[in-house]
Write an enzyme that holds these catalytic residues in place. Structure first.
Site, PDB file in Angstrom:
ATOM      1  N   PHE A  30      37.620  46.075  41.211  1.00 56.75           N
ATOM      2  CA  PHE A  30      38.221  47.335  41.608  1.00 56.75           C
ATOM      3  C   PHE A  30      38.952  48.034  40.466  1.00 56.75           C
ATOM      4  O   PHE A  30      39.358  49.170  40.612  1.00 56.75           O
ATOM      5  CB  PHE A  30      39.208  47.117  42.761  1.00 56.75           C
ATOM      6  CG  PHE A  30      38.564  46.623  44.013  1.00 56.75           C
ATOM      7  CD1 PHE A  30      37.318  47.083  44.392  1.00 56.75           C
ATOM      8  CD2 PHE A  30      39.200  45.697  44.806  1.00 56.75           C
ATOM      9  CE1 PHE A  30      36.717  46.636  45.549  1.00 56.75           C
ATOM     10  CE2 PHE A  30      38.613  45.238  45.967  1.00 56.75           C
ATOM     11  CZ  PHE A  30      37.363  45.710  46.340  1.00 56.75           C
ATOM     12  N   GLY A  31      39.194  47.360  39.367  1.00 58.92           N
ATOM     13  CA  GLY A  31      39.931  47.980  38.285  1.00 58.92           C
ATOM     14  C   GLY A  31      40.642  46.961  37.422  1.00 58.92           C
ATOM     15  O   GLY A  31      40.115  45.882  37.167  1.00 58.92           O
ATOM     16  N   VAL A  33      44.672  45.221  36.004  1.00 54.53           N
ATOM     17  CA  VAL A  33      46.112  45.036  36.152  1.00 54.53           C
ATOM     18  C   VAL A  33      46.718  45.147  34.763  1.00 54.53           C
ATOM     19  O   VAL A  33      46.321  44.430  33.843  1.00 54.53           O
ATOM     20  CB  VAL A  33      46.457  43.674  36.772  1.00 54.53           C
ATOM     21  CG1 VAL A  33      47.972  43.504  36.865  1.00 54.53           C
ATOM     22  CG2 VAL A  33      45.836  43.531  38.155  1.00 54.53           C
ATOM     23  N   ASP A 142      45.093  32.851  53.427  1.00 59.04           N
ATOM     24  CA  ASP A 142      44.362  32.409  52.231  1.00 59.04           C
ATOM     25  C   ASP A 142      45.319  31.747  51.247  1.00 59.04           C
ATOM     26  O   ASP A 142      45.290  32.017  50.049  1.00 59.04           O
ATOM     27  CB  ASP A 142      43.641  33.586  51.573  1.00 59.04           C
ATOM     28  CG  ASP A 142      42.612  33.135  50.538  1.00 59.04           C
ATOM     29  OD1 ASP A 142      42.132  31.984  50.642  1.00 59.04           O
ATOM     30  OD2 ASP A 142      42.294  33.920  49.631  1.00 59.04           O
TER      31      ASP A 142
END
EC number: 2.7.11.1
Length: 461
Positions: A30-31, A33, A142
């Site tokens: 998605f991109g 950090v 999770d």
């Protein structure tokens, strides 16, 4: 719409103007950090910069919204803090607490295992954080060492709430029905394809984490996923005798496969092993984050995209967000390149094979049947050679997980993917396994993996 976009661009410019953006901390589907420093205060942050077009195309808008919505609720010293969110026409910016000590997984990998004293201290923080989340109505679903970060003081921070469940996700029976989680840490009741208590399934995952911290390896592990499920379902693990008696007792009570007999959060906090040197963590005050009230002015665009794009999951999402795999309600995809699908069933092996044989025979396939395996075949254009390009071969196996619970695995050796999809749809109708749209996910995974191989980078978060 134009005014909204202009306002979003101003918000983005205002946000980025307050931070000095530094090195890349991680990259994913998605991109990125990025490390960031707040110019006015000098405080350090991590800014997650997400590509909105990819989020929409991969159908992950709900998961991103869930993560943001969940983090807005949580203000605890042992939970990664969301400080600010902004969105432009093309990006979403999440300003998160910067945790610079790496993952708990790395800490264990370096040391092999932790002392009971150190493991207890971290487990106390983990339980405090999980208890706080549950009190807020949030179930992580999770929990694993990779999703538990460690700061420079050696304290933990729970992260990655993309799979978390809020109260509105509960069914009419008050239970969760969507299966999430990573296989080695997933609770046995989640594998049963029935409703489950999110708090008790999180406790199981905490127990697996505690075991890993104190022992140095997983309590349930196997390269064969079906065998792994069997071990989890039966609670089949050995607790080393060199652990203290109270530590062994707590592990046994947490890793109880029957959720009705499993110790709860209150019981854990009262346990003698947990109580030693225990000082409860005090949550932060509910200070206002006013800038979070206008999170993501993108609902209109997302709703428009939902009308235009079919629901599916592709290989890029699969690799980058492997923990999102549904392990029960739908065929669980272990390796799309091998065309393997699985589902759980309470039917006996004989009933399953009888139904499968009836369906495939009606479709014109040939069948070879053994004790626990069944082959579905079709020769191509009259050829007896099953390796003919137009031939078709699917192997089916049924493995017992526990009393009245079985895993059915179908593996396509070769053949037409459209024909395979038709077979899956017929079997799903007959066995009541899944919906047609979920079958489409399997097909798109298969197709997208082939196109993915031609040139995309591996995502990392």
């Amino acid at each position: 719409m134009v005014n909204g976009e202009a306002e979003a661009e101003c918000t983005r410019a205002s946000l980025l103007g307050r931070y000095e953006i530094g090195r890349t901390l991680g990259e994913g589907n998605f991109g990125k950090v990025k490390y960031a420093r707040h110019l006015a205060t000098g405080a350090h942050f991590a800014i997650k910069i997400l590509d909105r077009n990819k989020i929409l195309s991969l159908r992950f808008d709900d998961q991103i919204r869930r993560e943001i919505g969940t983090l807005k609720l949580l203000k605890h010293p042992n939970v990664v803090r969301l400080h600010e969110v902004a969105a432009s026409k093309t990006k979403i910016y999440m300003v998160l607490e910067y945790v610079n000590g790496g993952e708990l997984f790395d800490k264990i990998a370096v040391k092999g295992k932790l002392s009971e004293h150190e493991g207890r201290r971290l487990f106390q923080q983990l339980i405090d954080a999980v208890s706080y989340c549950h009190d807020k109505g949030v179930y992580h679903r999770d929990l694993k060492p990779e999703n538990v970060l460690v700061d420079r003081r050696g304290n933990i921070k729970i992260s990655d709430f993309g799979l978390s469940a809020l109260p509105q996700h509960l069914g009419n029976d008050g239970l969760l029905h969507t299966t999430c989680g990573s296989p080695n840490y997933i609770a046995p009741e989640v594998l049963q394809n029935r409703g489950y208590d999110g708090s008790l399934s999180d406790i199981w995952s905490c127990g697996v984490i505690l075991y890993v911290m104190l022992v140095g390896y997983l309590p349930f592990d196997d390269r064969n996923l079906v065998v792994l499920y069997q071990k989890i379902f039966k609670g089949d693990t050995q607790i080393p005798k060199w652990l203290s008696p109270s530590a062994r007792d707590l592990l046994r009570r947490i890793l109880e496969p029957n959720p009705m007999k499993r110790i709860n959060i209150a019981g854990i906090k009262e346990h003698e092993w947990f109580q030693k040197d225990y000082t409860p963590v005090v949550p932060y005050d509910d200070d206002d984050d006013n800038y979070l009230d206008s999170v993501l002015p993108i609902k209109e665009q997302i709703d428009e995209a939902k009308q235009e794009k079919p629901t599916h999951i592709n290989a890029f999402q699969l690799i980058g967000m492997a923990s999102a795999l549904d392990l029960s309600g739908f065929f669980e995809e272990e390796d799309a390149s091998q065309r393997k699908i699985r589902f759980t069933s309470t039917h006996s092996p004989k009933d399953l094979f009888d139904k499968i044989e009836n369906v495939v025979t009606e479709m014109g396939f040939q069948v070879q049947r053994g004790n626990s395996k069944l082959k579905v075949m079709k020769n191509g254009r009259g050829s007896k050679n099953l390796r003919n390009p137009s031939s078709f071969l699917v192997c089916t196996e049924v493995v017992e997980l526990g009393p009245s619970l079985y895993v059915v695995e179908l593996k396509k050796s070769h053949g037409d993917p459209i024909l395979y999809r038709q077979l899956c749809e017929r079997l799903s109708d007959e066995l009541g396994v899944c919906k047609t749209e979920q079958i489409q996910r399997t097909e798109s995974l298969e197709d997208d993996l082939e196109s993915f191989d031609s040139g995309s980078s591996l995502p990392g978060f």
